[in-house]
Design an enzyme around this catalytic site. Structure first.
Site, PDB file in Angstrom:
ATOM      1  N   LYS A 122      49.712  53.787  33.696  1.00  0.00           N
ATOM      2  CA  LYS A 122      48.374  53.819  34.279  1.00  0.00           C
ATOM      3  C   LYS A 122      47.719  52.459  34.089  1.00  0.00           C
ATOM      4  O   LYS A 122      47.633  51.953  32.964  1.00  0.00           O
ATOM      5  CB  LYS A 122      47.548  54.893  33.557  1.00  0.00           C
TER       6      LYS A 122
HETATM    7  O1  G3P Z   1      41.892  60.900  33.497  1.00  0.00           O
HETATM    8  C1  G3P Z   1      40.917  60.375  34.312  1.00  0.00           C
HETATM    9  C2  G3P Z   1      39.828  61.329  34.778  1.00  0.00           C
HETATM   10  O2  G3P Z   1      40.401  62.517  35.227  1.00  0.00           O
HETATM   11  C3  G3P Z   1      38.685  61.508  33.820  1.00  0.00           C
HETATM   12  O3  G3P Z   1      37.842  62.569  34.147  1.00  0.00           O
HETATM   13  O4  G3P Z   1      35.988  64.106  33.577  1.00  0.00           O
HETATM   14  O5  G3P Z   1      36.286  61.979  32.257  1.00  0.00           O
HETATM   15  O6  G3P Z   1      35.453  61.917  34.592  1.00  0.00           O
HETATM   16  P1  G3P Z   1      36.313  62.647  33.601  1.00  0.00           P
END
Ligand code: G3P
Length: 227
Positions: A83
């Site tokens: 990533k």
């Molecule tokens: O892994 C990246 C993403 O899915 C993070 O989500 O909920 O922290 O905006 P969030």
């Protein structure tokens, strides 16, 4: 659509892997830090379950550092996707890693133009964060529609990995658009399984069944629950 868990919790991943609905896992530095464990140990344990796609993120912000960390992560297991954040350095590193056949998941994508660039440098996945756009008062799902239109127009093989999913409607909308993958927290994936009418219907069937005579009682608790 492939369903991924967005977590670094091995117990959550094991649970959904056993159910049989899990296609992959995405992690990020924030999720890993919540576990309080050695990063590589977590990643190797997830891969050892047999999960075919496991995203692990670099934390370097310069090209050389990203390449060094990318090589280190890719060497841990064949299921690893590296990533890399959507920056100029990230694009340069992604182009190099893709040339080396190391699969990259370009993350922190918030515009269709950024997604276009990710495809141009050969990213395997692009990760638009829809929940964080919604939080800002922008329509995150509109971004998925735009990326899907662009990728179809130019037949880019980069897969759209819808990230920052917050609830089941996000999953439904992403699936209707034709996104390749949705990554979500454990609680959201659990909600995909459940429906109150399923529970009510099952309770009624079981109640009615109590009145039915049977030749042999083959139902009942299995070996695990008879302890
Ligand atoms: O892994 C990246 C993403 O899915 C993070 O989500 O909920 O922290 O905006 P969030």
């Amino acid at each position: 659509m492939k369903l991924f868990l967005d977590t670094a919790s091995v117990s959550e991943i094991r649970r959904m892997w056993e159910v049989g609905i899990l296609d992959g896992v995405t992690t990020n530095p924030s999720l890993v830090s919540k576990e309080g464990r050695v990063f590589e140990d977590i990643i190797e344990e997830i891969c050892a379950l047999g999960v075919p796609s496991v995203s692990a993120e670099v934390v370097a912000t310069d090209v050389d550092g990203m390449l060094r960390e990318g090589h280190h992560l890719a060497a841990l297991h064949p299921s690893i996707y590296v990533k890399i954040p959507m920056t100029a350095a990230g694009l340069q590193a992604t182009k190099q890693l893709s040339r080396e056949k190391i699969r990259v998941n370009m993350t922190l994508v918030f515009s269709a133009n950024q997604a276009l660039l990710a495809a141009k440098v050969g990213a395997a996945y692009v990760s638009p964060f829809i929940g964080r756009l919604d939080d800002q008062g922008q329509d995150g799902m509109e971004l998925i529609r735009d990326i899907h239109t662009i990728y179809q127009a130019y037949k880019y093989p980069t897969e759209i990995l819808v990230a920052s999913i917050r609830h089941p409607i996000h999953v439904l909308e992403a699936a209707k658009i034709g996104a390749d993958i949705g990554t979500m927290p454990f609680a959201v994936m659990e909600k995909l399984v459940q429906h109150p009418l399923t529970d009510i219907g099952l309770a009624r069937f079981l109640k009615d069944w109590e009145k039915v005579p049977v030749r042999a009682k083959v139902t009942g608790p299995g070996p695990q629950s008879t302890r």
